[in-house]
Design an enzyme around this catalytic site. Structure first.
Site, short mmCIF file in Angstrom:
data_model
loop_
_atom_site.label_atom_id
_atom_site.label_comp_id
_atom_site.label_asym_id
_atom_site.label_seq_id
_atom_site.Cartn_x
_atom_site.Cartn_y
_atom_site.Cartn_z
N SER A 176 81.68 22.66 48.52
CA SER A 176 81.80 21.30 47.95
C SER A 176 80.72 21.12 46.88
CB SER A 176 81.59 20.28 49.07
OG SER A 176 81.37 19.00 48.52
N TYR A 189 76.14 17.76 55.92
CA TYR A 189 77.31 18.23 55.17
C TYR A 189 76.86 19.07 53.98
CZ TYR A 189 81.80 18.21 52.76
OH TYR A 189 82.97 18.61 52.13
N1 LIG Z 1 88.52 15.94 50.32
C1 LIG Z 1 87.45 16.10 49.60
O1 LIG Z 1 87.06 15.19 48.83
C2 LIG Z 1 86.65 17.38 49.69
C3 LIG Z 1 85.69 17.61 48.71
C4 LIG Z 1 84.96 18.78 48.75
C5 LIG Z 1 85.21 19.72 49.74
N2 LIG Z 1 86.14 19.46 50.69
C6 LIG Z 1 86.34 20.48 51.73
O2 LIG Z 1 87.68 20.90 51.70
C7 LIG Z 1 88.03 21.45 52.99
C8 LIG Z 1 89.40 20.95 53.38
O3 LIG Z 1 89.34 19.55 53.51
P1 LIG Z 1 90.49 18.59 53.00
O4 LIG Z 1 89.95 17.77 51.91
O5 LIG Z 1 91.75 19.37 52.77
O6 LIG Z 1 90.62 17.62 54.27
P2 LIG Z 1 91.72 17.51 55.41
O7 LIG Z 1 93.04 17.17 54.82
O8 LIG Z 1 91.12 16.58 56.41
O9 LIG Z 1 91.82 18.97 56.03
C9 LIG Z 1 90.86 19.48 56.93
C10 LIG Z 1 91.50 20.62 57.70
O10 LIG Z 1 90.53 21.20 58.57
C11 LIG Z 1 91.12 21.30 59.88
N3 LIG Z 1 90.07 21.21 60.90
C12 LIG Z 1 89.13 20.23 61.03
N4 LIG Z 1 88.40 20.46 62.12
C13 LIG Z 1 88.85 21.62 62.69
C14 LIG Z 1 88.50 22.35 63.86
N5 LIG Z 1 87.52 21.98 64.68
N6 LIG Z 1 89.21 23.50 64.12
C15 LIG Z 1 90.23 23.89 63.31
N7 LIG Z 1 90.60 23.22 62.22
C16 LIG Z 1 89.92 22.09 61.91
C17 LIG Z 1 92.10 20.14 59.95
O11 LIG Z 1 93.16 20.44 60.85
P3 LIG Z 1 93.33 19.83 62.33
O12 LIG Z 1 92.86 18.41 62.31
O13 LIG Z 1 94.80 20.00 62.58
O14 LIG Z 1 92.50 20.72 63.19
C18 LIG Z 1 92.69 20.16 58.54
O15 LIG Z 1 93.72 21.10 58.44
C19 LIG Z 1 86.88 21.07 53.92
O16 LIG Z 1 86.08 22.20 54.15
C20 LIG Z 1 86.12 20.00 53.15
O17 LIG Z 1 84.74 19.99 53.49
C21 LIG Z 1 86.88 18.31 50.68
#
Ligand SMILES: NC(=O)c1ccc[n+]([C@@H]2O[C@H](COP(=O)([O-])OP(=O)(O)OC[C@H]3O[C@@H](n4cnc5c(N)ncnc54)[C@H](OP(=O)(O)O)[C@@H]3O)[C@@H](O)[C@H]2O)c1
Length: 294
Positions: A176, A189
């Protein structure tokens, strides 16, 4: 009425060329050249039940990869798998696992280590938190470290020997832009994402000449489930990216050299500003824009 003559034809021509150049650059950036990892073409994606992980799954299915989709919500994974199987005629395996659960992680690592056709691993599962460090539970901090740090390291360790043996592979670790900032609301984070950057950069140095590529993908604000969980800050539109835009940049960058990949001009500008010492001023602006006091 006589025709009006343009007073500065040269300036207009330069502006039009710059505009056309920018448009072409944006269009090219949205196209994808498939990364050729060779071999049996199976990609493993954690956090594949929504957001970036689901987008990676759709893009790689379109490229003809077989997929192993991992997350906790089995039904969501099953629905995505069914759709991708029927649309792309690929093999998709669903593994419902909680990556902060030591039994699940142990089972998964031995399962993946035993497979010799994995050419891509995307360590993408993650979550955020809101509030100062002391206001978030110790359990939540531990789970974040287990998910962003431990799961990334052990899953990578599980698939690497076969990738090295095959002299081909790719590992994408979702980090991130938070890795570059220091301030309120992001103590654990930002630190776990900084680990991912350092881990990826050093690993790529060790893997030089093996044919295995490592990437730390550093997005900024993305419209995904992430902000549904912790509340979406009200920031200007240009700061937000769509999941497909981010995954397109990431997969395209596998064909190039850099380990740290920051998608989008606004995020690249932010990272540049942090590097010249303006990170805290920028955070103050974000807090102000999103209505926070800090
Ligand atoms: N959205 C943003 O603004 C942003 C910005 C920078 C970086 N990121 C990073 O991008 C990545 C993906 O996030 P996203 O934005 O796509 O959010 P998201 O839609 O909430 O996706 C998160 C994913 O992680 C899975 N997950 C969470 N906890 C878990 C656990 N304990 N075991 C297995 N799976 C788990 C969730 O699936 P389940 O709930 O089904 O387990 C879901 O598939 C993350 O690493 C996040 O830090 C996001």
């Amino acid at each position: 009425m006589g025709k009006r003559k343009c007073k500065h034809p040269a300036k207009v021509a330069v502006m039009l060329s710059i505009g056309a150049g920018l448009l072409a650059w944006k269009k090219l950036g949205n196209q994808r050249a498939a990364f050729n990892a060779g071999g049996g073409k199976t990609a493993v994606i954690t956090g594949a039940s929504s957001g970036l992980g689901e987008s990676f799954a759709r893009q790689l299915a379109n490229d003809g990869y077989n997929l192993i989709l991992i997350a906790r919500r089995r039904q969501k994974l099953e629905n995505i798998a069914q759709e991708l199987i029927s649309r792309h005629n690929i093999a998709v395996t669903v593994i419902a696992a909680d990556l902060v659960d030591t039994n699940d992680i142990a089972q998964l690592t031995s399962q993946l280590a035993a497979m010799d056709d994995i050419v891509m691993l995307i360590n993408n599962a993650g979550f955020g938190s809101r509030g100062d460090f002391v206001d978030v539970s110790a359990r939540s901090h531990r789970e974040m470290i287990d998910l962003h740090v431990t799961a990334t390291a052990v899953l990578t360790r599980a698939v690497l020997p076969n990738m090295i043996a095959q002299r081909s592979g790719a590992i994408i670790n979702t980090s991130s832009t938070a890795a570059f900032f220091r301030g309120h609301d992001r103590v654990n984070y930002g630190a776990t994402k900084l680990y991912i950057n350092a881990f990826s950069e050093s690993l790529q140095i060790e893997l030089e000449g093996t044919g295995v590529r490592v990437q730390a993908l550093c997005p900024g604000f993305i419209r995904s489930g992430f902000h549904e969980e912790i509340g979406r800050p009200s920031l200007p539109n240009f700061l937000w990216m769509k999941t497909d835009e981010v995954t397109t940049v990431s997969l395209n960058a596998l064909n190039k050299k850099p380990v740290i990949v920051v998608p989008g001009w606004a995020n690249q500008l932010e990272v540049f500003l942090t590097k010249i010492g303006l990170g805290s001023a920028l955070l103050t602006l974000f807090y102000y824009l999103s209505g926070k006091k800090k």
